[in-house]
Design an enzyme around this catalytic site. Sequence first.
Site, PDB file in Angstrom:
ATOM      1  CB  SER A 122     -18.440  40.476 -25.606  1.00  0.00           C
ATOM      2  OG  SER A 122     -17.959  39.713 -26.674  1.00  0.00           O
ATOM      3  N   GLY A 141     -14.759  38.559 -23.262  1.00  0.00           N
ATOM      4  CA  GLY A 141     -13.462  37.918 -23.480  1.00  0.00           C
ATOM      5  C   GLY A 141     -13.570  36.579 -24.176  1.00  0.00           C
ATOM      6  N   GLY A 142     -14.729  36.321 -24.792  1.00  0.00           N
ATOM      7  CA  GLY A 142     -14.866  35.103 -25.581  1.00  0.00           C
ATOM      8  C   GLY A 142     -14.753  33.821 -24.795  1.00  0.00           C
TER       9      GLY A 142
END
Length: 623
Positions: free
Chosen positions: A245, A157-158
């Site tokens: 991620s 989710g960055g």
Amino acid sequence: MPSAKTNILAISIAILTALLSSYVPQINQVFVDKAVEHGIALPQILILPPTVTDVTRDVKYIGSFSAGVDHFQNIFYAEEPTGPRRFAPPVPVKPAKGSVIDATRPGAWCPQGTGVILPFTSLVTNVSENCLSLRIARPRGVKRGEKLPVVVYLHGGGHALGSASDILYNPDGLVKEAVASGTPVIYVGINYRLGFFGFATSRAMIETKQTNAGLRDQRSALEWVRDNIEAFGGDPMRVTAIGQSVGASDIGLHLLSFNGTQGVPFQQAVMMSGAPGLNFNSNPELVANNTANIASQVGCVDDADSQSIKTLECLRTIPADVLTNLTVTSARAARPPFGEGYFYPTIDKDFLHGRPSELLRDGKLVKGVPIIASWVANDGAWYAPPHSATDEEVLDSFGLWLYNLSSSTKERLLDLYPVEEFDHMVREGYDGPISAHYYRAAQMNRDIWFTCPVLDFTWNYVQNKGANLSDVWLYEHNATRYTPVFEAMGVPMWRVAHLSDIPYVLNNPGLVGGADNSDDQRELGRTVSRAIIGFVHSGTPQSEARSWPFAFSGIATEQLLGDYPTKLTIQVFGGDQHAETVTVSKDDDSKRRTVVENAVSWERLFDRCEFINSPQMRQEAGV
């Protein structure tokens, strides 16, 4: 209609359960499981919730039950990070003796933007600073002392979005598949501080070691698992951290944390689409400026020193919703659409002592952690604007993040990704008015953010004795269940985009939002999840009962001195075979490659990643 035999069974179960459940919870479980097996729905009042008693600490956890899986949610691993604890390292929770923890419902999401993110993710509504919790899912009825291996999942989710409670990370399929394969596991998902609350920085924060709070939260949650999971039937010495991620990149940062001197509270790692590399500039200056900008807007800079203790103390008094709304708006305006790359991990001379790429090459790392690392075929698809049609627009697709690249570096990147190599990807009748430059930009973004950092981290981790050659594996994921969703969203050109591998690793059989839940895709999910489960259990990933060759198979010891490997062995998921091992070499003869090898060779991993991971580009990127 139910048969007479079924009705008799149902009545018998109900009577026996009512009579015995108050006295013998184990018997209740047996009858409930039998009812589930025969498709009989029992009244909720007759089903005892799963409970766990930590006899060492005299704490009881009351959970909930879904078919075959016990759930325990909203278990706090740290105190509420508000007031003087805002931005500070997490303070471990110590429940009073005799406490009964209600773990039946999901916890709050850490402060972030609310609303719809993607059709197959949860609607974000329940946001609170009091969010440092975890969720546990385990096979039905596991007992203390069984010592099952544990998966701890760090969501992506960055550093701006996400929660362990998101439906994207439903663990039931993984837990059930592990049981079906005879290798049961316990799953733990964690929440950690995001955005401004998790990664703000300033001179005062650095001096008082109140930085990188989100990373410190993750470590604290992993330490809670180490210290408490045995009560749930888990083995604290068999913990595999899985991140996707930035969750994967953060796992890499944990392996570099404290210059490698304090170890990590996990024994293995799976890094999906991420590793420390060109992901973010780790120099704190940009994030400090963003922090100062927010401080100024809320009136916390009255002496012209935005970096002072006074400013920090003032920021702790501002209501959380005010800071959340302001910081999310600022981040999304600067880094559309989700606000990634506005607040993120930075060098603080404590948790992170220097640039990740330099710490890695200097051997300042935690050793002895086997790693599976991966990327997705079109990981960079949504980072490239669909209208990209020129060299300049291709470079602009990552220019907000890599803003210090020299002209020579930009020219070299364009040369490495000639537009004609992407002409074959254009599908005018399907994608709409999309040019080859879009696919060129997407591939460049994929390699810069995901593929090349993964290769850089794993190669240097082995080179610097973080792991043996035989303890690192690679896979490329080339399948997606989101094709109909992307079509409905008007972005069919995304293809096998970022996030595509998550429902396969977690073996989620029932995705929402119009995703593909066909038998073929669900079978591939079982194949992928079994491989990961095999790694969690035995330390070796397996696909279709076959062990994967390790990533750097066939590389001579003297070749470890090179800056880049000359051969890669990659497990490819997707396609007709579902799983196929591919070996590519820098000097391969293309005429002798299989179809899949030729496809991987087309990616030009050697010359492109050699440059992207080169000292020149790393220096300019600030990593």
